[in-house]
Every structure is written in structure tokens, then in C-alpha cells.
Design a protein around this motif. Structure first.
Motif, mmCIF file in Angstrom:
data_model
loop_
_atom_site.group_PDB
_atom_site.id
_atom_site.type_symbol
_atom_site.label_atom_id
_atom_site.label_comp_id
_atom_site.label_asym_id
_atom_site.label_seq_id
_atom_site.Cartn_x
_atom_site.Cartn_y
_atom_site.Cartn_z
ATOM 1 N N VAL A 1 12.623 -7.726 -3.929
ATOM 2 C CA VAL A 1 12.796 -9.090 -3.407
ATOM 3 C C VAL A 1 11.823 -9.333 -2.260
ATOM 4 C CG1 VAL A 1 14.386 -10.682 -2.280
ATOM 5 C CG2 VAL A 1 15.217 -9.167 -4.099
ATOM 6 N N MET A 2 11.708 -8.346 -1.362
ATOM 7 C CA MET A 2 10.772 -8.456 -0.232
ATOM 8 C C MET A 2 9.329 -8.496 -0.719
ATOM 9 S SD MET A 2 8.417 -6.471 1.612
ATOM 10 C CE MET A 2 8.916 -4.767 1.329
ATOM 11 N N VAL A 3 9.008 -7.631 -1.672
ATOM 12 C CA VAL A 3 7.643 -7.568 -2.195
ATOM 13 C C VAL A 3 7.256 -8.896 -2.855
ATOM 14 C CG1 VAL A 3 6.147 -6.463 -3.906
ATOM 15 C CG2 VAL A 3 7.670 -5.068 -2.496
ATOM 16 N N PRO B 1 2.646 -5.884 1.421
ATOM 17 C CA PRO B 1 4.012 -6.055 1.947
ATOM 18 C C PRO B 1 4.502 -4.783 2.640
ATOM 19 C CG PRO B 1 3.868 -6.602 -0.402
ATOM 20 C CD PRO B 1 2.628 -5.879 -0.038
ATOM 21 N N GLY B 2 5.466 -4.953 3.538
ATOM 22 C CA GLY B 2 6.122 -3.773 4.095
ATOM 23 C C GLY B 2 5.832 -3.460 5.538
ATOM 24 N N GLY B 3 5.143 -4.331 6.262
ATOM 25 C CA GLY B 3 4.981 -4.132 7.693
ATOM 26 C C GLY B 3 3.924 -3.118 8.084
ATOM 27 N N PHE B 4 4.067 -2.628 9.329
ATOM 28 C CA PHE B 4 3.056 -1.778 9.954
ATOM 29 C C PHE B 4 2.780 -0.489 9.178
ATOM 30 C CE2 PHE B 4 2.254 -2.422 14.780
ATOM 31 C CZ PHE B 4 1.104 -3.129 14.456
ATOM 32 N N LYS B 5 3.823 0.102 8.629
ATOM 33 C CA LYS B 5 3.648 1.383 7.945
ATOM 34 C C LYS B 5 2.672 1.261 6.793
ATOM 35 C CE LYS B 5 6.205 5.020 5.517
ATOM 36 N NZ LYS B 5 7.540 5.461 5.031
ATOM 37 N N ASN B 6 2.872 0.268 5.951
ATOM 38 C CA ASN B 6 1.985 0.092 4.813
ATOM 39 C C ASN B 6 0.611 -0.420 5.231
ATOM 40 O OD1 ASN B 6 3.917 1.029 3.055
ATOM 41 N ND2 ASN B 6 4.631 -1.003 2.469
#
Length: 360
Positions: free
Chosen positions: A214-216, A233-238
Motif C-alpha cells: 500500500v505504501m509502495v 519508497p521507504g524513507g531514508f533507509k532505502n
């Protein structure tokens, strides 16, 4: 219940996963839909849900195995025969295959994967893009992957197909820059869909860090609508994974990805020391990547060039590579400190002012 936009979005791979979530977002925003996947039954049920929940006015279902010869041409012909104008094309359908390329994987499955992930995506884009350019209006979203920018042992052919999708998309962006047609690449990390089960990779370490589809889908949808060239997608980590893929030696990235794609150890077994070493090393690399995303944009062109030179000059061994990368990152961040300090202080000051106003 919406009144409709009068526009139509065509989504491949719409029966499940990211494709289904994207179709839902288009339905919520009043788009008519053309849903394409192998299973007519799943698509029919999905169409009923969209009509009931969102008042979608027109939904066309096309059951088609897109891994077959000229499947894209057949889909296009069906759409044209129904006099449907496709305003948005979403090339989501894709499959993977897990195992050692030389000894484990089956050529027929790999050939079908290349056909679906590369040939069909290319032909679908060519057919519908031509019409979009004639109208000088339209949007395309291509599902790439974070694996499209890094070597990935044990999923070598899949990563290669996604590298093609990403490069193809970025090339078209330049070709389309003087038009009103936009194309966007979606680069998700491992996502919680049926992908890994179908690929035979359900017991790999990377499945412990899957993301919400859903987020992706929402990240991809927003980037598509904004006309962005890509989204991770997925913030700083990605984001840090993305940055590292551009600057770290390929040998290091391949070894890291080999470990992430390896099978999970049995509960009673102790992981080999090398896996622990890679885990620690990769954790350090992620931290370094986060630091880099903060400082890199504020660094002078000279320091950026100096950074790239140092990374390329790093040794092949893991210890030398990580040491060189970390030393360079630290130096880069320190050099960038003077540029970022003032901005950081301004943000803190504004935050304190807001807090004082709230307290008053």
C-alpha cells in the motif's frame, strides 16, 4: 462515490500486489480502468469491488498472459477496438526467478521472464506512447526495483531485466522532455506480495524486511501524478541504499546482495562468521549512506569529484572498501558541515519559536 474524471488508466499485473493497490488508487480518484492480468476471475471480482466501493464508471477486464509472443499488441488491439483512450499506462506486471544462473534456474522460465519484464514492457510503452504523443498528453509508470541499480547474485536475470526497465525509462524521460508526456520509474525495495513465493525465494533473508505494498503503490502514484522521473519508497533507509549503489564498488554491492538473497539459516544453526561480518559491514554502510544523503547535496563540486575518485580508487577487499568509503564519507560530511550548520540552526530556531507560541 466519485463522479469520474473521464480519463482511463491501464494497469498490467492488476490482480494482486502493487498493481492491485495502484488500481485501487486510480479508482478512488475517479479514473476508468483497464485491468490486465492472467486471471479473468480475479479481475472480474476486483472490478465489482471498485464499482461498489468507488463508483468506478467503466472497467474493462483483459485476461492475458503477457509473457507470450505479441501479448502487448493484442492488449493494444483490444483497447483500440473498444475505442478506449488510455491516459495513463502502468507497466506493473513482472516475475522473478531465484537460484544460481548456471545450475539452478530453468531457461524456459527465464525466457518467459525476459519476455514479460522486458519485451512486453517495451512494446506496451511503444504502442501507447505513440498515441500519447499524438495528443501531447499522458503518463506512464514503469515498475523497476532497487535491484535495477545493483548487481544481485541468485536473482541475476531478474535484476538484469529491471536494470533494463530503469535505463529504458530514464532514456525516454530525456526524449520526452519537450512534451507534456511524462514517464516515471518506481524503485521499491522487497515488498510484501506473492513475488518471492512465485520466484522460489520465500525463505531468503531479504523477506524479513519486506515493505507494505500500500505504501509502495502510494509513493509510485504520487510520483507519477507529479511527473517525477523516479521514486524510491521507504524513507531514508532505502534512499541510502540508492546512494550507495551509485558510489560503492560493484564487487562490494554484489557480495552484500548475495548475503541478503541467501537462505535463512535453520533455527538451530549458527550463522557463519562471514554473514555476521557482512551484516555489520552493511549496517555501517547504511549509516554512511544516511550521512551521505544529508551532506552530499550541500557539498561543493570539488568535494563531490574528490569523493567519487576516492570511492573508485578503493581496494577490492571488503575491509579496505568499507574503510575507504567511511573515511571519505566522514571527510565529505565534515567538509559539508560549515554549509549545513547554519541551515540546521535556522530549523531549530524556527521549531523553538513554534513551541513557544503553542505554549503561550
Amino acid at each position: 462515490m466519485n463522479t469520474g474524471t473521464g480519463k482511463t488508466a491501464l494497469i498490467t499485473g492488476a490482480s494482486s500486489g502493487i498493481g492491485q493497490e495502484l488500481a485501487k488508487l486510480f479508482a478512488q480518484d475517479g479514473y476508468n480502468l483497464v485491468l490486465v492480468a492472467r486471471s479473468d476471475d480475479k479481475l472480474d471480482r476486483l472490478a465489482e469491488v471498485f464499482k461498489s466501493n468507488y463508483g468506478t464508471q467503466e472497467i474493462t477486464v483483459i485476461g492475458k498472459d503477457l509473457a507470450t509472443e505479441d501479448a502487448a499488441q493484442d492488449v493494444y488491439n483490444q483497447v483500440k477496438a473498444k475505442d478506449i483512450t488510455v491516459d495513463v499506462l502502468v507497466n506493473d506486471a513482472g516475475v522473478g526467478l531465484y537460484g544460481l544462473f548456471a545450475t539452478d534456474t530453468d531457461w524456459e522460465r527465464e525466457k518467459a521472464m525476459i519476455h514479460l519484464n522486458v519485451l512486453t514492457v517495451t512494446q506496451m510503452t511503444k504502442l501507447f506512447l505513440y498515441d500519447m504523443l499524438a495528443r501531447n498528453e499522458g503518463k506512464i509508470l514503469n515498475l523497476a526495483s532497487l535491484l535495477s541499480i545493483t548487481p544481485t547474485p541468485l536473482m541475476a536475470v531478474y535484476a538484469g531485466t529491471k536494470a533494463y526497465v530503469y535505463n529504458f525509462t530514464q532514456s525516454l524521460i530525456n526524449e520526452l522532455k519537450d512534451t507534456n508526456v511524462t514517464i516515471t520509474a518506481l524503485l521499491p525495495n522487497a515488498t510484501d506480495t506473492d513475488f518471492f513465493n512465485k520466484a522460489g525465494a520465500e525463505n531468503t533473508k531479504v523477506t524479513d524486511e519486506v515493505q507494505d505494498p500500500v505504501m509502495v503503490a502510494k509513493a509510485g502514484y504520487d510520483a507519477l501524478m507529479a511527473g517525477k522521473s523516479k521514486v524510491v519508497p521507504g524513507g531514508f533507509k532505502n534512499k541510502s541504499y540508492e546512494v550507495l549503489s551509485y558510489v560503492a564498488p560493484q564487487e562490494t554491492l554484489a557480495a552484500v546482495m548475495r548475503d541478503k538473497m541467501s537462505q535463512k539459516p535453520e533455527p538451530e544453526e549458527k550463522e557463519p562468521t562471514i554473514s555476521l561480518a557482512w551484516g555489520i559491514g552493511f549496517g555501517i554502510a547504511v549509516i554512511a549512506g544516511i550521512a551521505l544523503t544529508i551532506g552530499y547535496k550541500n557539498t561543493s563540486d570539488f568535494q563531490k569529484a574528490k569523493y567519487r575518485y576516492k570511492v573508485k580508487s578503493a581496494g577490492n577487499s571488503l575491509s579496505d572498501t568499507l574503510s575507504s568509503v567511511l573515511d571519505t564519507v566522514v571527510e565529505t560530511v565534515v567538509d559539508a558541515y560549515q554549509n549545513t550548520k547554519a541551515k540546521a540552526e535556522q530549523i531549530v530556531a524556527k521549531t523553538e519559536d513554534v513551541e513557544e507560541e503553542i505554549a503561550a
